[in-house]
Design a protein around this motif. Structure first.
Motif, PDB file in Angstrom:
ATOM      1  N   LEU A  22       5.418  -1.171  -6.861  1.00 44.11           N
ATOM      2  CA  LEU A  22       4.457  -1.885  -6.011  1.00 44.11           C
ATOM      3  C   LEU A  22       3.151  -1.101  -5.859  1.00 44.11           C
ATOM      4  CD1 LEU A  22       6.883  -3.165  -3.236  1.00 44.11           C
ATOM      5  CD2 LEU A  22       5.615  -4.582  -4.870  1.00 44.11           C
ATOM      6  N   VAL A  23       3.254   0.201  -5.737  1.00 43.95           N
ATOM      7  CA  VAL A  23       2.073   1.049  -5.579  1.00 43.95           C
ATOM      8  C   VAL A  23       1.256   1.099  -6.867  1.00 43.95           C
ATOM      9  CG1 VAL A  23       1.329   3.429  -5.184  1.00 43.95           C
ATOM     10  CG2 VAL A  23       3.074   2.416  -3.732  1.00 43.95           C
ATOM     11  N   GLN A  24       1.918   1.048  -7.999  1.00 50.93           N
ATOM     12  CA  GLN A  24       1.223   1.166  -9.279  1.00 50.93           C
ATOM     13  C   GLN A  24       0.807  -0.187  -9.853  1.00 50.93           C
ATOM     14  OE1 GLN A  24       3.988   3.467 -11.611  1.00 50.93           O
ATOM     15  NE2 GLN A  24       3.317   5.399 -10.703  1.00 50.93           N
ATOM     16  N   ALA A  25       1.099  -1.267  -9.143  1.00 52.01           N
ATOM     17  CA  ALA A  25       0.734  -2.604  -9.625  1.00 52.01           C
ATOM     18  C   ALA A  25      -0.780  -2.786  -9.623  1.00 52.01           C
ATOM     19  CB  ALA A  25       1.402  -3.662  -8.745  1.00 52.01           C
ATOM     20  N   ASP A  26      -1.226  -3.818 -10.320  1.00 54.40           N
ATOM     21  CA  ASP A  26      -2.665  -4.103 -10.394  1.00 54.40           C
ATOM     22  C   ASP A  26      -3.218  -4.598  -9.056  1.00 54.40           C
ATOM     23  OD1 ASP A  26      -2.781  -3.363 -13.065  1.00 54.40           O
ATOM     24  OD2 ASP A  26      -2.317  -5.387 -13.765  1.00 54.40           O
ATOM     25  N   THR A  27      -2.370  -5.297  -8.291  1.00 49.90           N
ATOM     26  CA  THR A  27      -2.778  -5.768  -6.972  1.00 49.90           C
ATOM     27  C   THR A  27      -1.756  -5.287  -5.953  1.00 49.90           C
ATOM     28  OG1 THR A  27      -1.603  -7.858  -7.244  1.00 49.90           O
ATOM     29  CG2 THR A  27      -3.919  -7.829  -7.884  1.00 49.90           C
ATOM     30  N   PHE A  28      -2.217  -5.147  -4.717  1.00 45.53           N
ATOM     31  CA  PHE A  28      -1.335  -4.662  -3.661  1.00 45.53           C
ATOM     32  C   PHE A  28      -0.656  -5.834  -2.982  1.00 45.53           C
ATOM     33  CE2 PHE A  28      -0.622  -3.179   0.768  1.00 45.53           C
ATOM     34  CZ  PHE A  28       0.286  -2.164   0.468  1.00 45.53           C
ATOM     35  N   ASP A  29       0.672  -5.817  -2.984  1.00 44.32           N
ATOM     36  CA  ASP A  29       1.468  -6.866  -2.337  1.00 44.32           C
ATOM     37  C   ASP A  29       1.988  -6.312  -1.017  1.00 44.32           C
ATOM     38  OD1 ASP A  29       3.163  -8.871  -1.558  1.00 44.32           O
ATOM     39  OD2 ASP A  29       4.289  -8.948  -3.436  1.00 44.32           O
ATOM     40  N   GLU A  30       1.179  -6.482   0.024  1.00 43.79           N
ATOM     41  CA  GLU A  30       1.517  -5.918   1.325  1.00 43.79           C
ATOM     42  C   GLU A  30       2.835  -6.470   1.853  1.00 43.79           C
ATOM     43  OE1 GLU A  30      -0.247  -5.505   5.855  1.00 43.79           O
ATOM     44  OE2 GLU A  30      -1.639  -5.902   4.199  1.00 43.79           O
ATOM     45  N   ALA A  31       3.074  -7.749   1.656  1.00 42.93           N
ATOM     46  CA  ALA A  31       4.309  -8.369   2.152  1.00 42.93           C
ATOM     47  C   ALA A  31       5.533  -7.730   1.501  1.00 42.93           C
ATOM     48  CB  ALA A  31       4.293  -9.868   1.891  1.00 42.93           C
ATOM     49  N   ALA A  32       5.463  -7.462   0.217  1.00 40.48           N
ATOM     50  CA  ALA A  32       6.594  -6.845  -0.480  1.00 40.48           C
ATOM     51  C   ALA A  32       6.818  -5.411   0.001  1.00 40.48           C
ATOM     52  CB  ALA A  32       6.364  -6.870  -1.988  1.00 40.48           C
ATOM     53  N   VAL A  33       5.728  -4.679   0.212  1.00 41.94           N
ATOM     54  CA  VAL A  33       5.843  -3.300   0.703  1.00 41.94           C
ATOM     55  C   VAL A  33       6.445  -3.311   2.104  1.00 41.94           C
ATOM     56  CG1 VAL A  33       4.550  -1.244   1.398  1.00 41.94           C
ATOM     57  CG2 VAL A  33       3.998  -2.391  -0.741  1.00 41.94           C
ATOM     58  N   ARG A  34       5.959  -4.206   2.954  1.00 44.09           N
ATOM     59  CA  ARG A  34       6.499  -4.308   4.316  1.00 44.09           C
ATOM     60  C   ARG A  34       7.986  -4.651   4.296  1.00 44.09           C
ATOM     61  NH1 ARG A  34       3.228  -4.247   8.612  1.00 44.09           N
ATOM     62  NH2 ARG A  34       0.999  -4.369   8.256  1.00 44.09           N
ATOM     63  N   ALA A  35       8.359  -5.595   3.473  1.00 39.37           N
ATOM     64  CA  ALA A  35       9.768  -5.996   3.396  1.00 39.37           C
ATOM     65  C   ALA A  35      10.637  -4.828   2.944  1.00 39.37           C
ATOM     66  CB  ALA A  35       9.931  -7.178   2.448  1.00 39.37           C
ATOM     67  N   LEU A  36      10.165  -4.087   1.971  1.00 31.24           N
ATOM     68  CA  LEU A  36      10.918  -2.939   1.467  1.00 31.24           C
ATOM     69  C   LEU A  36      11.053  -1.859   2.543  1.00 31.24           C
ATOM     70  CD1 LEU A  36      12.307  -1.659  -0.988  1.00 31.24           C
ATOM     71  CD2 LEU A  36      10.084  -0.738  -1.640  1.00 31.24           C
ATOM     72  N   LEU A  37       9.956  -1.552   3.230  1.00 32.24           N
ATOM     73  CA  LEU A  37       9.993  -0.521   4.259  1.00 32.24           C
ATOM     74  C   LEU A  37      10.806  -0.970   5.470  1.00 32.24           C
ATOM     75  CD1 LEU A  37       6.335   0.813   4.058  1.00 32.24           C
ATOM     76  CD2 LEU A  37       8.402   1.878   3.163  1.00 32.24           C
TER      77      LEU A  37
END
Length: 155
Positions: free
Chosen positions: A84-99
């Motif tokens: 997710l961090v290295q993706a071309d765009t930041f997916d905040e929802a995915a990062v939040r769900a993971l954390l």
């Protein structure tokens, strides 16, 4: 705060949480026990436990250890976050769900530890509980004094 700084902080927080939770595995600590088991045994030392109490506590700790995640189980989460961090765009929802998932896992772990402590306390006699409480009070006072000394040293 810059976008990359926020990502770096989130990533380092997840690394820390994952590192701490990975200590629960049976591969770590004294004689194949996790640090929590060693701390419980150290806290119980000097309470003059009977052999039956020792067996009961050992059984409780083995049951607890069997329910804890094994070392390395958090690796897929780290790989997901890295992607997710290295993706071309930041997916905040995915990062939040993971954390949030990691926070829930940590909460579940702490609840299990509290339950184990409760179950161990149920094995102790009234006298042993009193002695344990007295020792715990001394440990807390000692820790508080050390913290105050460190705070004064920094000033």
């Amino acid at each position: 705060m810059k976008h990359s700084t926020v990502i770096a902080l989130l990533f380092s927080g997840l690394v820390t949480a994952t590192s701490i939770s990975s200590f629960a595995g049976p591969e770590r600590g004294h004689q194949g026990q996790g640090p929590a088991a060693v701390l419980h045994m150290k806290a119980l030392k000097g309470l003059d436990l009977t052999d039956a109490q020792k067996d009961q506590i050992k059984t409780l700790m083995e049951q607890h250890r069997a329910t804890m995640p094994k070392r390395g189980e958090a690796k897929p989460d780290m790989d997901q976050l890295k992607a997710l961090v290295q993706a071309d765009t930041f997916d905040e929802a995915a990062v939040r769900a993971l954390l949030e998932s990691k926070q829930k896992d940590r909460l579940d772990h702490e609840v299990a530890r509290a339950k184990l402590q409760f179950e161990i306390n149920q094995v102790l006699t009234v006298e042993q509980k009193a002695k344990q409480a007295e020792r715990q009070q001394k440990w807390q006072e000692k820790a508080k004094a050390k913290a105050e000394a460190r705070a004064e040293a920094k000033s």
